[in-house]
Design a protein around this motif. Structure first.
Motif, short mmCIF file in Angstrom:
data_model
loop_
_atom_site.label_atom_id
_atom_site.label_comp_id
_atom_site.label_asym_id
_atom_site.label_seq_id
_atom_site.Cartn_x
_atom_site.Cartn_y
_atom_site.Cartn_z
N GLY A 276 0.80 -1.22 0.00
CA GLY A 276 0.00 0.00 0.00
C GLY A 276 0.83 1.26 0.00
N GLU A 277 2.15 1.12 0.03
CA GLU A 277 3.01 2.31 -0.03
C GLU A 277 2.76 3.06 -1.33
N LEU A 278 2.59 2.29 -2.41
CA LEU A 278 2.11 2.86 -3.66
C LEU A 278 0.64 2.48 -3.77
N ALA A 279 -0.25 3.45 -3.57
CA ALA A 279 -1.68 3.17 -3.45
C ALA A 279 -2.36 3.07 -4.81
N HIS A 280 -3.52 2.41 -4.79
CA HIS A 280 -4.35 2.30 -5.99
C HIS A 280 -4.68 3.70 -6.52
N GLY A 281 -4.44 3.90 -7.82
CA GLY A 281 -4.72 5.18 -8.45
C GLY A 281 -3.56 6.16 -8.40
N GLU A 282 -2.53 5.84 -7.65
CA GLU A 282 -1.37 6.72 -7.55
C GLU A 282 -0.44 6.50 -8.74
N VAL B 108 15.89 -0.87 -18.43
CA VAL B 108 15.52 -1.79 -17.34
C VAL B 108 14.23 -1.33 -16.68
N ILE B 109 14.13 -0.04 -16.40
CA ILE B 109 12.92 0.50 -15.76
C ILE B 109 11.70 0.27 -16.66
N ARG B 110 11.86 0.52 -17.94
CA ARG B 110 10.72 0.35 -18.85
C ARG B 110 10.32 -1.12 -18.97
N GLU B 111 11.29 -2.01 -18.97
CA GLU B 111 10.98 -3.44 -19.03
C GLU B 111 10.25 -3.87 -17.76
N ALA B 112 10.68 -3.36 -16.61
CA ALA B 112 10.02 -3.70 -15.35
C ALA B 112 8.59 -3.19 -15.32
N ILE B 113 8.37 -1.98 -15.78
CA ILE B 113 7.01 -1.42 -15.80
C ILE B 113 6.11 -2.21 -16.75
N ALA B 114 6.65 -2.62 -17.90
CA ALA B 114 5.87 -3.44 -18.83
C ALA B 114 5.47 -4.76 -18.18
N ALA B 115 6.38 -5.35 -17.41
CA ALA B 115 6.07 -6.61 -16.73
C ALA B 115 4.98 -6.40 -15.69
N LEU B 116 5.04 -5.30 -14.94
CA LEU B 116 4.01 -5.01 -13.95
C LEU B 116 2.67 -4.75 -14.62
N SER B 117 2.70 -4.13 -15.80
CA SER B 117 1.47 -3.91 -16.55
C SER B 117 0.86 -5.23 -16.99
N VAL C 230 -0.12 -2.25 -12.85
CA VAL C 230 -0.09 -0.84 -13.23
C VAL C 230 -0.83 -0.69 -14.56
N LEU C 231 -1.36 0.49 -14.77
CA LEU C 231 -2.05 0.81 -16.01
C LEU C 231 -1.19 1.79 -16.79
N CYS C 232 -0.83 1.41 -18.00
CA CYS C 232 0.03 2.26 -18.84
C CYS C 232 -0.78 2.85 -19.98
N ARG C 233 -0.63 4.15 -20.18
CA ARG C 233 -1.25 4.83 -21.31
C ARG C 233 -0.21 5.71 -21.98
N PRO C 234 -0.28 5.87 -23.30
CA PRO C 234 0.70 6.71 -24.00
C PRO C 234 0.73 8.12 -23.44
N ARG C 235 1.93 8.64 -23.25
CA ARG C 235 2.16 10.02 -22.80
C ARG C 235 1.64 10.29 -21.38
N ARG D 236 2.14 8.99 -17.15
CA ARG D 236 2.91 8.19 -16.22
C ARG D 236 2.05 7.00 -15.76
N PRO D 237 2.62 5.79 -15.66
CA PRO D 237 1.84 4.62 -15.26
C PRO D 237 1.16 4.82 -13.90
N VAL D 238 -0.04 4.26 -13.78
CA VAL D 238 -0.86 4.40 -12.57
C VAL D 238 -0.97 3.04 -11.90
N VAL D 239 -0.87 3.03 -10.58
CA VAL D 239 -0.96 1.78 -9.81
C VAL D 239 -2.40 1.28 -9.82
N ARG D 240 -2.54 -0.03 -9.97
CA ARG D 240 -3.86 -0.67 -9.90
C ARG D 240 -3.88 -1.59 -8.71
N ARG D 241 -4.93 -1.50 -7.90
CA ARG D 241 -5.06 -2.41 -6.77
C ARG D 241 -5.26 -3.82 -7.30
N PRO D 242 -4.46 -4.77 -6.85
CA PRO D 242 -4.66 -6.15 -7.30
C PRO D 242 -6.07 -6.62 -6.98
#
Length: 230
Positions: free
Chosen positions: A19-25, A43-52, A57-62, A64-70
């Motif tokens: 919860g340190e990185l909260a849903h919607g943050e 490396v950072i972009r590959e990690a974010i893609a894996a989390l997506s 996380v929710l990624c949209r063009p242009r 910043r990725p947003v955290v999604r509550r599992p």
């Protein structure tokens, strides 16, 4: 690079889970993550893609990725591409549709046995909306979905509404190919009325039988689209 990527994934996943990185943050910027983990931009972009891909996380063009509550819906959404591959044949579609029949027969029994007063009211409201839309096929489709959604909500188990969304999204490409007429709407409305009346009468056997008749007929409509394609 693989080890560096896994390190970033594990670190961000732990922060999301705690919860340190909260849903919607929004996630920290790429530059901030590069500094935090001592990693390259790739490396950072590959990690974010894996989390997506994991639905975290929710990624949209242009943006910043947003955290999604599992959650269950996120898990099913992640599996969507694989499921759609399995739906490439009539046999695959039938297997999924028969899974839906199995689930909804059980949900109809559960509703007849245990639905609360507010559940019955919600189902009646959904049925009335379905009836009002019978002459408007696009709106009838929306209210048909809403009627079935109520049944998935009655057990108060978060897995079932997520499964409903999965069935809807996975099978929708095949439903839109069906012959959609007001006459078919009336058939489906009558089936919904029978299901509702059986639930209202607290008759699990009748509710299950009504649901089975309804979905077997619905499968017949879907199956016809494959015959036409052939």
């Amino acid at each position: 690079m693989r080890r560096a990527t896994d390190h970033v994934i594990a670190g961000l996943e732990a922060r999301i889970s705690s919860g340190e990185l909260a849903h919607g943050e929004r996630l920290p910027s790429e530059r901030a993550l590069m500094a935090e983990f001592g990693a390259s931009r790739s490396v950072i972009r590959e990690a974010i893609a894996a989390l997506s891909n994991r639905g975290l996380v929710l990624c949209r063009p242009r943006h910043r990725p947003v955290v999604r509550r599992p959650g269950y819906e996120a898990v099913l959404e992640v599996t969507g591409p694989a499921v759609r591959q399995l739906l490439g044949t009539p046999e695959g579609v039938e297997s999924l549709f028969r899974t839906r029949i199995f689930v909804e027969r059980a949900l109809a029994r559960e509703a007849a046995a245990n639905a609360r007063r507010e559940d019955i009211a919600a189902l009646r409201q959904a049925l009335e909306a379905n009836r009002a839309a019978v002459e408007d096929t696009p709106q009838f489709y929306v209210t048909d979905r809403a009627f079935h959604r109520v049944l998935y909500e009655i057990p108060r188990n978060p897995v079932f509404p997520a499964v409903h969304e999965g069935f809807f999204n996975w099978l929708r490409p095949h439903w839109v190919k069906m012959n959609q007429t007001v006459a078919i709407n009336r058939v489906n409305l009558a089936a919904h009325e029978a299901i509702y009346e059986a639930i209202l009468a607290r008759d699990p056997d009748a509710a299950e039988a009504a649901m089975n008749r309804h979905l077997e007929a619905a499968w017949g409509f879907v199956r016809e689209t494959f015959a036409e394609a052939g």
